[in-house]
Design a protein around this motif. Sequence first.
Motif, mmCIF file in Angstrom:
data_model
loop_
_atom_site.group_PDB
_atom_site.id
_atom_site.type_symbol
_atom_site.label_atom_id
_atom_site.label_comp_id
_atom_site.label_asym_id
_atom_site.label_seq_id
_atom_site.Cartn_x
_atom_site.Cartn_y
_atom_site.Cartn_z
ATOM 1 N N UNK A 104 0.860 -1.188 0.000
ATOM 2 C CA UNK A 104 0.000 0.000 0.000
ATOM 3 C C UNK A 104 0.891 1.231 0.000
ATOM 4 N N UNK A 105 0.637 2.116 -0.943
ATOM 5 C CA UNK A 105 1.402 3.364 -1.010
ATOM 6 C C UNK A 105 0.421 4.525 -1.143
ATOM 7 N N UNK A 106 0.574 5.498 -0.265
ATOM 8 C CA UNK A 106 -0.258 6.699 -0.320
ATOM 9 C C UNK A 106 0.587 7.830 -0.891
ATOM 10 N N UNK A 107 0.037 8.536 -1.870
ATOM 11 C CA UNK A 107 0.744 9.663 -2.470
ATOM 12 C C UNK A 107 0.813 10.831 -1.500
ATOM 13 N N UNK A 123 -6.155 5.023 6.340
ATOM 14 C CA UNK A 123 -6.683 4.099 7.348
ATOM 15 C C UNK A 123 -7.994 3.465 6.915
ATOM 16 N N UNK A 124 -8.831 4.219 6.209
ATOM 17 C CA UNK A 124 -10.095 3.656 5.707
ATOM 18 C C UNK A 124 -9.844 2.537 4.704
ATOM 19 N N UNK A 125 -8.906 2.749 3.793
ATOM 20 C CA UNK A 125 -8.585 1.712 2.802
ATOM 21 C C UNK A 125 -8.002 0.486 3.499
ATOM 22 N N UNK A 126 -7.107 0.714 4.448
ATOM 23 C CA UNK A 126 -6.508 -0.414 5.158
ATOM 24 C C UNK A 126 -7.543 -1.167 5.990
ATOM 25 N N UNK A 127 -8.457 -0.440 6.628
ATOM 26 C CA UNK A 127 -9.508 -1.097 7.411
ATOM 27 C C UNK A 127 -10.427 -1.903 6.501
ATOM 28 N N UNK A 128 -10.707 -1.377 5.307
ATOM 29 C CA UNK A 128 -11.518 -2.123 4.351
ATOM 30 C C UNK A 128 -10.842 -3.408 3.897
ATOM 31 N N UNK A 129 -9.533 -3.342 3.675
ATOM 32 C CA UNK A 129 -8.805 -4.546 3.278
ATOM 33 C C UNK A 129 -8.756 -5.556 4.416
ATOM 34 N N UNK A 130 -8.563 -5.083 5.633
ATOM 35 C CA UNK A 130 -8.555 -6.008 6.771
ATOM 36 C C UNK A 130 -9.926 -6.631 6.974
ATOM 37 N N UNK A 131 -10.997 -5.845 6.772
ATOM 38 C CA UNK A 131 -12.345 -6.387 6.905
ATOM 39 C C UNK A 131 -12.621 -7.422 5.823
ATOM 40 N N UNK A 132 -11.980 -7.274 4.660
ATOM 41 C CA UNK A 132 -12.150 -8.247 3.577
ATOM 42 C C UNK A 132 -11.329 -9.515 3.824
ATOM 43 N N UNK A 133 -10.472 -9.508 4.836
ATOM 44 C CA UNK A 133 -9.719 -10.698 5.178
ATOM 45 C C UNK A 133 -8.248 -10.648 4.818
ATOM 46 N N UNK A 134 -7.800 -9.584 4.191
ATOM 47 C CA UNK A 134 -6.386 -9.473 3.834
ATOM 48 C C UNK A 134 -5.610 -9.052 5.082
ATOM 49 N N UNK A 135 -4.731 -9.931 5.546
ATOM 50 C CA UNK A 135 -4.072 -9.696 6.838
ATOM 51 C C UNK A 135 -2.640 -9.192 6.696
#
Length: 128
Positions: A97-100, A109-121
């Motif tokens: 994950x890279x943020x410009x 944090x929203x994108x990361x929380x969405x990925x964690x909620x989708x199961x990507x650990x």
Amino acid sequence: MSFRFAQPQPRRRPSLTPMIDVVFLLLVFFMLAARFGQEGALDLRIAGAATSEWQGPPRLVRIAAEGLFINGQPTTPSALEQSLSRLTETTSDPILIRADEGVGLQRLLDVMAGLEAAGFANLVLVAP
């Protein structure tokens, strides 16, 4: 013989001002010392700390001011999970994950929380 008694003095009422001051000071102290809400913690790895070589297709999620990109291809937050599931074999595969510059921390944090909620650990944060 005549006794004169002193005139009865009216009872003094105790002043409540000092007690009210102390109560307000305690209230302010506990409000400042208390923790409101839950603190969240994200399990992050910084790129470059890996011990093994990269395997599999690239999985770079770039968060830009104009939108989200996976390996340079634009995507939406709702399609992010589906696009990444095609690139990964398991949910424990690393996702970079890279943020410009100029992207807010809350959006990252929203994108990361969405990925964690989708199961990507296994999320790895890459410096811009």
